[in-house]
Design an enzyme around this catalytic site. Sequence first.
Site, PDB file in Angstrom:
ATOM      1  N   GLY A  18       0.950  -1.347   0.002  1.00 23.44           N
ATOM      2  CA  GLY A  18      -0.082  -0.018   0.041  1.00 23.44           C
ATOM      3  C   GLY A  18       0.831   1.246  -0.033  1.00 23.44           C
ATOM      4  N   GLY A  20       0.485   5.669   0.877  1.00 21.15           N
ATOM      5  CA  GLY A  20      -0.260   6.694   1.616  1.00 21.15           C
ATOM      6  C   GLY A  20       0.471   8.025   1.279  1.00 21.15           C
ATOM      7  N   GLY A  21       0.029   9.119   1.702  1.00 18.47           N
ATOM      8  CA  GLY A  21       0.513  10.226   1.309  1.00 18.47           C
ATOM      9  C   GLY A  21       2.010  10.574   1.617  1.00 18.47           C
ATOM     10  N   MET A  22       2.417  10.189   2.854  1.00 18.34           N
ATOM     11  CA  MET A  22       3.900  10.290   3.260  1.00 18.34           C
ATOM     12  C   MET A  22       4.637   8.972   3.419  1.00 18.34           C
ATOM     13  SD  MET A  22       3.118  13.078   6.213  1.00 18.34           S
ATOM     14  CE  MET A  22       2.139  12.029   6.938  1.00 18.34           C
ATOM     15  N   LYS A  40       7.327  -0.767   6.711  1.00 20.34           N
ATOM     16  CA  LYS A  40       6.709   0.335   6.442  1.00 20.34           C
ATOM     17  C   LYS A  40       7.412   1.533   6.498  1.00 20.34           C
ATOM     18  CE  LYS A  40       2.821   2.878   8.594  1.00 20.34           C
ATOM     19  NZ  LYS A  40       1.733   2.857   9.854  1.00 20.34           N
ATOM     20  N   ASP A 137      -7.203   6.500  15.901  1.00 24.74           N
ATOM     21  CA  ASP A 137      -7.611   6.528  14.660  1.00 24.74           C
ATOM     22  C   ASP A 137      -8.039   5.025  14.275  1.00 24.74           C
ATOM     23  OD1 ASP A 137      -7.764   7.496  12.025  1.00 24.74           O
ATOM     24  OD2 ASP A 137      -5.889   6.954  11.587  1.00 24.74           O
TER      25      ASP A 137
END
Length: 422
Positions: A18, A20-22, A40, A137
Amino acid sequence: MQARDRIGDRYELTYPIGRGGMGQVWAGYDERLDRPVAVKFLRQMEVPEDEREVAVKRFRREARVTARLDHPGVPVVHDLGEHGQDLYIVMQLVPGVVLADLIAEQEELPVGEVASIAAQICSVLAVAHDASLVHRDLKPQNVMITPSGVVKVLDFGVAALLGPAEASRLTATGHTLGTPAYIAPEQASGGAVGPGADLYALGCILFEMLAGKPPYEAKNAPDMLRRHMQSPVPIVTEHRSNVPDDLAHLLFCLLAKDPADRPASAAEMQQLLTPFLDERHRLGVVAIRTAEPAAPVRPPEAAFLPQRRSQPEVVEVRARARELAENERFVQAAEVLEHALRSEPDAEPLAGEIVALRLDLANLYMLAGDFRQARHAFEALARDLDQSEVEHDLAEECRQQAMVCEFELGEPSGTTERRAIH
């Protein structure tokens, strides 16, 4: 990042999971310990400069927070390090399906399955809250369900310490941490956040599993936050009539605006969910109906495996597995062969290329020290070969190898199935 890159002089990246933005998440392989891992990354240069320091602290905190939670529902953290300008966390690679994808596929999940998933999330939250941590979250995208039905809660990067340390929370000025569709009213308003915020998020997830959509819908994030703070609590039975009344009431309490009106703790919530488990889920088994439950993403070897394999392609797969085995990467080599066999479930079990792959796989299990799995593989192949009356010598060889596995396991001889020799 690309496949075959080496990280920390021991982790080889295999395929992306995957982005993500960062950052990015890759499946990888720990060469030193012969095991699959997830890696990660935080790509610091992709983070706005004014947020970089906070992002780095939050990323490091995720590693520390996750590592201290000893629970089967939390992925194990193996390592934390730097690779060039990037930071990385090495974690347990969790196979299975993301809860968000399961909901998208099925829309309304069976009540017993919903209760089981929610109860397992509660078990993780109870441990986190006992350690003075609140996730902050929780959402379907952060919940994984393995093929055996075990729920894993991911991404503790936003987690905050409770008590005095809450005053120094890692929050960028003007930002509200959390995902708008699952955020508690007190969290949306910038107030103090405690375990009740996680229970509210659980209520949002529970509602979505039952109704196929979150409790509130809005056109933008500010409007969504207002809905959580001000809109009446929705009644799930108005969206799905067969939800038990007691479960609907429990869900209504979870979504209360005031944390004091919600269940007292995650442990209590887990107990309250028990009556809604059916017999199958009381045993901790969740039926995950997916086309390919054993792995979330195809490894790169799939690129040269069409639906029907030719002999040269089988040779290439076996060569790749042999190369890995020669470097004592037995687990990774077995995964290559397992995927090759899964990719063609309707193939004739005694086709020449299938027999070759199955025999290689059984031998790899032995080399990896997984004698129980090897025994099952040899026995199954021997049974299939017996049906044909063609490969008598190979069938007998498989039975002999199964006996070797029995001895390695310390089990009494004679348990392996044998065919009478004529």
